[in-house]
Each structure stands twice: as C-alpha cells, then as structure tokens.
Scaffold this active site. Structure first.
Site, PDB file in Angstrom:
ATOM      1  CB  SER A 116      75.596  11.724  35.429  1.00  0.00           C
ATOM      2  OG  SER A 116      76.770  12.298  35.976  1.00  0.00           O
ATOM      3  CG  ASP A 120      76.407  20.013  31.899  1.00  0.00           C
ATOM      4  OD1 ASP A 120      77.514  19.828  31.340  1.00  0.00           O
ATOM      5  OD2 ASP A 120      75.781  19.121  32.489  1.00  0.00           O
ATOM      6  CG  HIS A 176      77.205  15.726  33.022  1.00  0.00           C
ATOM      7  ND1 HIS A 176      76.312  16.658  33.498  1.00  0.00           N
ATOM      8  CD2 HIS A 176      77.242  14.723  33.934  1.00  0.00           C
ATOM      9  CE1 HIS A 176      75.817  16.237  34.654  1.00  0.00           C
ATOM     10  NE2 HIS A 176      76.363  15.062  34.936  1.00  0.00           N
TER      11      HIS A 176
END
Length: 339
Positions: A81, A246, A249
């Site tokens: 990610s 969040d 990240h």
C-alpha cells in the site's frame, strides 16, 4: 539492539534466504503472545491496511520535455500500500507520481509511470507483480522501485522467506535489464496508536527485516533506501501531519518526504546525479563498509542509501553507504495517457 548485533542477525537471515534455511526469529518466542495481544488492540485504532480507494497515477509525466524521436524513461512501482499510495486522495500525491515528476525534472525527459503495487501485499506477492511487469507489451522499465515489508512483519512471515521473495524479484528484474531501487521495511514502531512494549518490538522487527532486505537486494545488484520512520526525528514532533486519517498510512506530506528520500537514488542508478556526489562524503558519515554493517546502519537512519561496491573484502562483500541530499518534490500534475 546495537548495529553490530543487527548486522549479525541480518547476515543470518540473508544466508538462510539464499540457501533455503529455516526461519530466523525477529523477536523472542516468549514475546510472541504479548505481541499478538497488543497487535490486536492496536488494529482497533489503526486503519484497515487493505481498505480504501487508491488513486490511479499511471501515465506520462513531464510532457514539456518531450523531444520527437526520443523515448520517455519508464518507471514502475511494485510492492504494498505504501508503493500504491493508499491514504491520499489525489493521484499527484502518490509516491509513484511524485517520483515520476521528479525524475522527469532531473532527466529533462518525459517519464511513463506504471504502478502494479497491491495494498495489503506481502513479499510473496512480488512474484505475481514481477510477472505482470515482464509479461506486458510495454518495454522493460528503465527503473523499478519496490516498497515492501510492513505486512510481512504484521503477518509474521518468516524473515528468511520474506528476503528470499524480495531477492528473487530483484534478480528477475535485473536480469531483464531494469535498474532496481528498494525502499526497505518502514519502522512500524512509529504508528501512533501502538503502545509499549509492542512499539519497541515492532521497531526492532522492522529494522531487522530492513537490514536483511538490504543484504539480499545488494547481492542481486539492486540499491536500497531505508524508509525507517519516513521522517527521522521530525516524526515525533509532527505525527498528525505525517500520517493520514487512518493513522496507519502516510499522509500526502509523509509520501512527499519518502519520495524526497528515494528520488536521488533513482536518479543516481540511471546516471543522472552529479558525478561529484557519487564519491563518499566523510563529513556526512558516508563510506565503504561490509554489506551487513552498512545494512544495519542504514536501517537505523531513514533515507540512507546502500549500493554494492567491492565484491570482496576482509569480511566479505562491501557496500557504499550514502546519505544523499534530498530534493523537495512538489505535488505532481495529472498524468497524460501513456504512449
């Protein structure tokens, strides 16, 4: 763990990966139960690593540098990610777009970006990603950037297996003719909701894997840049600015900082960095070290590059450790369709 101890363990992990040995633990067995319990608590507070839309940034950057008859440079990102750019909303904020636009500005050539990274991926997904890159109708990339490792730590993949998959990916890409730069495992001890003792264990595991990754990558002809905590000492002062909504990240600012650390190495591997900056600068604590020592030092300081140097030395292969000056990377303009 001292750098010397980290170097010894990293050597064992890399050797196990190369010769098919068993797993080498990153943390003591007695800590596993506590680690799992704390990780479950932390996961209630951080974002889901596989959720959320990832902006698509593929395309052509640096159109103003287009010269008829001169092909663009080709940059491909692989990994998890972090490589995909999860956590931001605009394509120009992703690390791929930032690197592509920065590379275009330095090279004064257009750059075609392709991103095959998958949020949530572990190192065993690199085989699939490399196959996508090498089986496509597009030419082999000039340079590939891989960012991987965080999910290996959180899912407890044996480090020897993790390094084995990464080394194989680098070897296949190098054999195909691509340069390879690997952003090693980030420091999971910087995730804000994670408390002690998990924070200490996560930091230790992350840095140990990063050091072992470096050895494996150097052996296959790639270069590494330690992502560490992305921002070194700046993170502790500005955690809200440097992580996304969040809390897991990176934010746009966090990705920009990571891109600033990786871009000089991407340029150097293509011969685009000034020749005088390729020599070690003693004032910046750069120099030649045994590979394992260089890997351990790099894991302790974000933004440190390691590249192969002499194939043999008194204690095995040696590497050049560099702390390159970072160049600010502005948010990229939207990409044009790739040719």
């Amino acid at each position: 763990m001292t750098n010397l101890s980290r170097a010894r363990v990293a050597r064992r992990i890399a050797a196990g990966a190369a010769y098919g040995g068993g797993g080498v633990g990153l943390v003591g067995a007695a800590a596993v139960g506590l680690l799992l319990a704390e990780m479950q608590m932390a996961r209630r507070h951080v974002g889901n690593g596989g959720a959320g839309r990832v902006p698509v940034a593929d395309g052509l950057y640096g159109r103003v540098y287009d010269v008829p008859g001169e092909p663009p440079l080709r940059l491909t990102l692989l990994g998890d990610s972090t490589a995909a750019g999860q956590g931001v909303h605009r394509s120009g904020q992703t690390p791929g777009a930032l690197l592509a636009s920065g590379l275009a500005a330095v090279a004064e050539r257009p750059v075609v970006l392709r991103n095959v990274a998958l949020p949530g991926a572990q190192s065993d997904d690199l085989d699939r990603q490399v196959a996508l890159v090498l089986s496509s109708p597009f030419p082999v990339p000039d340079v590939c950037v891989i960012m991987i490792g965080a999910n290996d730590v959180t899912h407890r993949m044996p480090p020897t297996r993790s390094v084995r998959h990464l080394s194989a990916a680098v070897r296949r890409l190098r054999t195909a003719g691509a340069e390879v730069v690997v952003g090693t495992c980030p420091d999971l001890g910087t995730i804000e909701p994670v408390q002690q003792p998990l924070r200490w264990l996560a930091r230790r595991a992350s840095r140990q894997l990063a050091a072992a990754q470096t050895i494996g990558v150097i052996e296959q002809g790639g270069r590494t840049v330690s992502l560490g905590d992305l921002l070194g000492p700046e993170f502790e002062a500005n955690p809200r600015e440097l992580f996304g909504p969040d809390n897991y990240h990176p934010s746009a600012e966090g990705y920009a900082t990571a891109a600033m650390a990786v871009l000089p190495t991407v340029c150097a591997t293509l011969g685009l960095w000034p020749a005088e900056e390729e020599r070690p600068d003693v004032s910046r604590r750069e120099g030649f070290l045994p590979v394992a020592r260089a890997a351990a030092e790099a894991a302790s300081e974000a933004g440190t590059e390691v590249t192969a140097a002499m194939p043999t030395g008194p204690r095995g292969p040696w590497a050049l450790l560099k702390r390159r000056r970072r160049r600010r990377v502005p948010e990229a303009e939207p990409a044009a369709p790739s040719p």
